[in-house]
Scaffold this motif. Structure first.
Motif, mmCIF file in Angstrom:
data_model
loop_
_atom_site.group_PDB
_atom_site.id
_atom_site.type_symbol
_atom_site.label_atom_id
_atom_site.label_comp_id
_atom_site.label_asym_id
_atom_site.label_seq_id
_atom_site.Cartn_x
_atom_site.Cartn_y
_atom_site.Cartn_z
ATOM 1 N N SER A 175 0.866 -1.189 0.000
ATOM 2 C CA SER A 175 0.000 0.000 0.000
ATOM 3 C C SER A 175 0.898 1.233 0.000
ATOM 4 N N TRP A 176 0.770 2.033 -1.056
ATOM 5 C CA TRP A 176 1.650 3.183 -1.193
ATOM 6 C C TRP A 176 1.370 4.224 -0.108
ATOM 7 N N ASP A 177 2.440 4.657 0.552
ATOM 8 C CA ASP A 177 2.341 5.668 1.602
ATOM 9 C C ASP A 177 3.240 6.832 1.199
ATOM 10 N N CYS A 178 2.630 7.979 0.866
ATOM 11 C CA CYS A 178 3.410 9.122 0.392
ATOM 12 C C CYS A 178 4.385 9.612 1.462
ATOM 13 N N GLY A 179 4.043 9.402 2.722
ATOM 14 C CA GLY A 179 4.937 9.838 3.790
ATOM 15 C C GLY A 179 6.180 8.973 3.918
ATOM 16 N N ASN A 180 6.182 7.817 3.248
ATOM 17 C CA ASN A 180 7.317 6.893 3.338
ATOM 18 C C ASN A 180 8.094 6.822 2.020
ATOM 19 N N ALA A 193 12.072 6.781 2.036
ATOM 20 C CA ALA A 193 12.655 5.518 2.487
ATOM 21 C C ALA A 193 12.535 4.442 1.419
ATOM 22 N N VAL A 194 11.391 4.422 0.731
ATOM 23 C CA VAL A 194 11.187 3.410 -0.315
ATOM 24 C C VAL A 194 12.193 3.578 -1.438
ATOM 25 N N PHE A 195 12.343 4.791 -1.948
ATOM 26 C CA PHE A 195 13.235 5.006 -3.085
ATOM 27 C C PHE A 195 14.705 4.884 -2.685
ATOM 28 N N SER A 196 15.015 5.212 -1.440
ATOM 29 C CA SER A 196 16.378 4.988 -0.962
ATOM 30 C C SER A 196 16.694 3.496 -0.942
ATOM 31 N N ARG A 197 15.740 2.715 -0.514
ATOM 32 C CA ARG A 197 15.926 1.255 -0.503
ATOM 33 C C ARG A 197 16.039 0.698 -1.917
ATOM 34 N N VAL A 198 15.226 1.229 -2.821
ATOM 35 C CA VAL A 198 15.291 0.799 -4.224
ATOM 36 C C VAL A 198 16.689 1.056 -4.785
ATOM 37 N N ASN A 199 17.213 2.234 -4.558
ATOM 38 C CA ASN A 199 18.542 2.576 -5.081
ATOM 39 C C ASN A 199 19.625 1.675 -4.501
ATOM 40 N N VAL A 209 10.080 -3.634 -8.706
ATOM 41 C CA VAL A 209 9.402 -2.998 -7.577
ATOM 42 C C VAL A 209 7.910 -3.029 -7.855
ATOM 43 N N VAL A 210 7.174 -3.769 -7.038
ATOM 44 C CA VAL A 210 5.712 -3.879 -7.180
ATOM 45 C C VAL A 210 5.073 -2.976 -6.142
ATOM 46 N N VAL A 211 4.188 -2.091 -6.599
ATOM 47 C CA VAL A 211 3.578 -1.099 -5.707
ATOM 48 C C VAL A 211 2.064 -1.135 -5.872
ATOM 49 N N ALA A 212 1.343 -1.348 -4.776
ATOM 50 C CA ALA A 212 -0.114 -1.310 -4.814
ATOM 51 C C ALA A 212 -0.591 0.128 -4.631
ATOM 52 N N VAL A 213 -1.286 0.647 -5.644
ATOM 53 C CA VAL A 213 -1.805 2.025 -5.611
ATOM 54 C C VAL A 213 -3.290 1.978 -5.967
ATOM 55 N N PRO A 214 -4.152 1.628 -5.016
ATOM 56 C CA PRO A 214 -5.573 1.408 -5.322
ATOM 57 C C PRO A 214 -6.384 2.678 -5.554
ATOM 58 N N THR A 215 -5.900 3.839 -5.117
ATOM 59 C CA THR A 215 -6.699 5.059 -5.249
ATOM 60 C C THR A 215 -6.013 6.041 -6.198
ATOM 61 N N VAL A 216 -6.818 6.979 -6.709
ATOM 62 C CA VAL A 216 -6.290 8.005 -7.610
ATOM 63 C C VAL A 216 -5.245 8.847 -6.884
ATOM 64 N N GLU A 217 -5.504 9.171 -5.624
ATOM 65 C CA GLU A 217 -4.564 9.978 -4.848
ATOM 66 C C GLU A 217 -3.217 9.265 -4.696
ATOM 67 N N PRO A 266 -2.794 -5.880 -3.299
ATOM 68 C CA PRO A 266 -1.659 -6.780 -3.012
ATOM 69 C C PRO A 266 -1.770 -8.138 -3.688
ATOM 70 N N GLU A 267 -3.000 -8.691 -3.748
ATOM 71 C CA GLU A 267 -3.162 -10.003 -4.371
ATOM 72 C C GLU A 267 -2.759 -9.951 -5.848
ATOM 73 N N MET A 268 -3.193 -8.916 -6.539
ATOM 74 C CA MET A 268 -2.792 -8.751 -7.930
ATOM 75 C C MET A 268 -1.285 -8.556 -8.027
ATOM 76 N N GLY A 269 -0.730 -7.825 -7.071
ATOM 77 C CA GLY A 269 0.707 -7.590 -7.071
ATOM 78 C C GLY A 269 1.489 -8.885 -6.975
ATOM 79 N N PHE A 270 1.047 -9.785 -6.084
ATOM 80 C CA PHE A 270 1.791 -11.034 -5.950
ATOM 81 C C PHE A 270 1.634 -11.901 -7.199
ATOM 82 N N GLU A 271 0.456 -11.920 -7.782
ATOM 83 C CA GLU A 271 0.262 -12.671 -9.026
ATOM 84 C C GLU A 271 1.191 -12.150 -10.121
ATOM 85 N N MET A 272 1.345 -10.829 -10.198
ATOM 86 C CA MET A 272 2.247 -10.249 -11.195
ATOM 87 C C MET A 272 3.692 -10.661 -10.921
ATOM 88 N N MET A 273 4.081 -10.696 -9.661
ATOM 89 C CA MET A 273 5.433 -11.111 -9.309
ATOM 90 C C MET A 273 5.698 -12.531 -9.796
#
Length: 248
Positions: free
Chosen positions: A82-87, A90-96, A107-115, A142-149
């Motif tokens: 679940s994407w958290d804009c406040g985090n 940390a996420v992109f630092s870990r990605v790098n 990197v699989v990211v669940a973004v269920p809302t327009v926001e 998340p379920e779709m995310g794991f299937e994609m993985m």
């Protein structure tokens, strides 16, 4: 008085023997740190989904959230359920950090809302991500995310196997072509046929080795006649012989 013991009647059915294990398609390694942060329903879904697709699940202390090994190829995943804009930082630092450690990482990211979608897009460019390095996979849940993985890991494994098969096929074709050329050279010597050429290949080796071999070594190593051995020596060492026109 001691109470009599009677066996149960009717006899209880014995449990059926467990079926033989089916060879799995691959292995899924899940980070214990990632697992401990998730809802147990998601973990149960992942376990059932992997079992249905013949994957073995292991829980390990690993840096990425998941590593799949499929067809001899390891693929790592960061999985934000679940994407958290406040985090975002940390996420992109870990990605790098992880993209420098793993050649194949997504990197699989669940973004269920327009926001969340808008926040993710803004953060992606804000933190200077390079397109495709690594690849980000936005999903609805998340379920779709794991299937994609699982689909990505399986596809990469299949491609790896096809590359190996193609390489082996090309190597076999090159070996056959080299052997054909080898036989053509030796059978151009008067009196030498395909059988003789194959025997020379097994007993002595390369064209260069045959050209350097002595008559005695050819006779000792093969069943060629003395006339054929002399013809080979003359072919490689007598200019008047190998430059003169020949009719087989």
């Amino acid at each position: 008085m001691e109470r009599c013991r009677t066996s149960a009647w009717p006899p209880q059915p014995q449990p059926a023997p467990a079926p033989a294990p089916t060879p799995g398609r691959g292995i899924c390694m899940m980070s214990t740190a990632w697992r401990d942060k998730q809802d147990h329903h998601l973990i149960n879904f992942i376990g059932a989904f992997l079992a249905a697709n013949l994957y073995r699940l292991n829980f390990l202390s690993i840096s990425p959230d998941f590593i799949f090994n499929n067809g001899g190829l390891s693929v790592a995943f960061i999985f934000e359920t679940s994407w958290d804009c406040g985090n975002a930082a940390a996420v992109f630092s870990r990605v790098n950090a992880l993209k420098r450690q793993f050649k194949n990482i997504y990197v699989v990211v669940a973004v269920p809302t327009v926001e969340q979608i808008e926040s993710f897009n803004q953060s992606y460019f804000k933190y200077g991500m390079e397109l495709g390095c690594p690849a980000f996979v936005p999903v609805n849940d998340p379920e779709m995310g794991f299937e994609m993985m699982l689909k990505i890991a399986h596809a990469r494994g299949v491609c790896k196997q096809q590359d190996i098969s193609s390489t082996m096929r090309n190597e076999r074709e090159q070996a056959v072509q080299c052997m054909d050329a080898y036989v053509r050279v030796l059978t151009s010597i008067p009196g030498i046929d395909d059988h003789d050429a194959n025997m020379l290949a097994q007993a002595i080796g390369s064209i260069e080795a045959i050209a350097k071999a002595s008559e005695s070594s050819i006779l000792e190593s093969t069943d060629l006649s003395r006339d054929k051995a002399e013809a080979i020596i003359r072919f490689f060492r007598d200019p008047q012989f190998y430059l003169s026109p020949k009719i087989n």
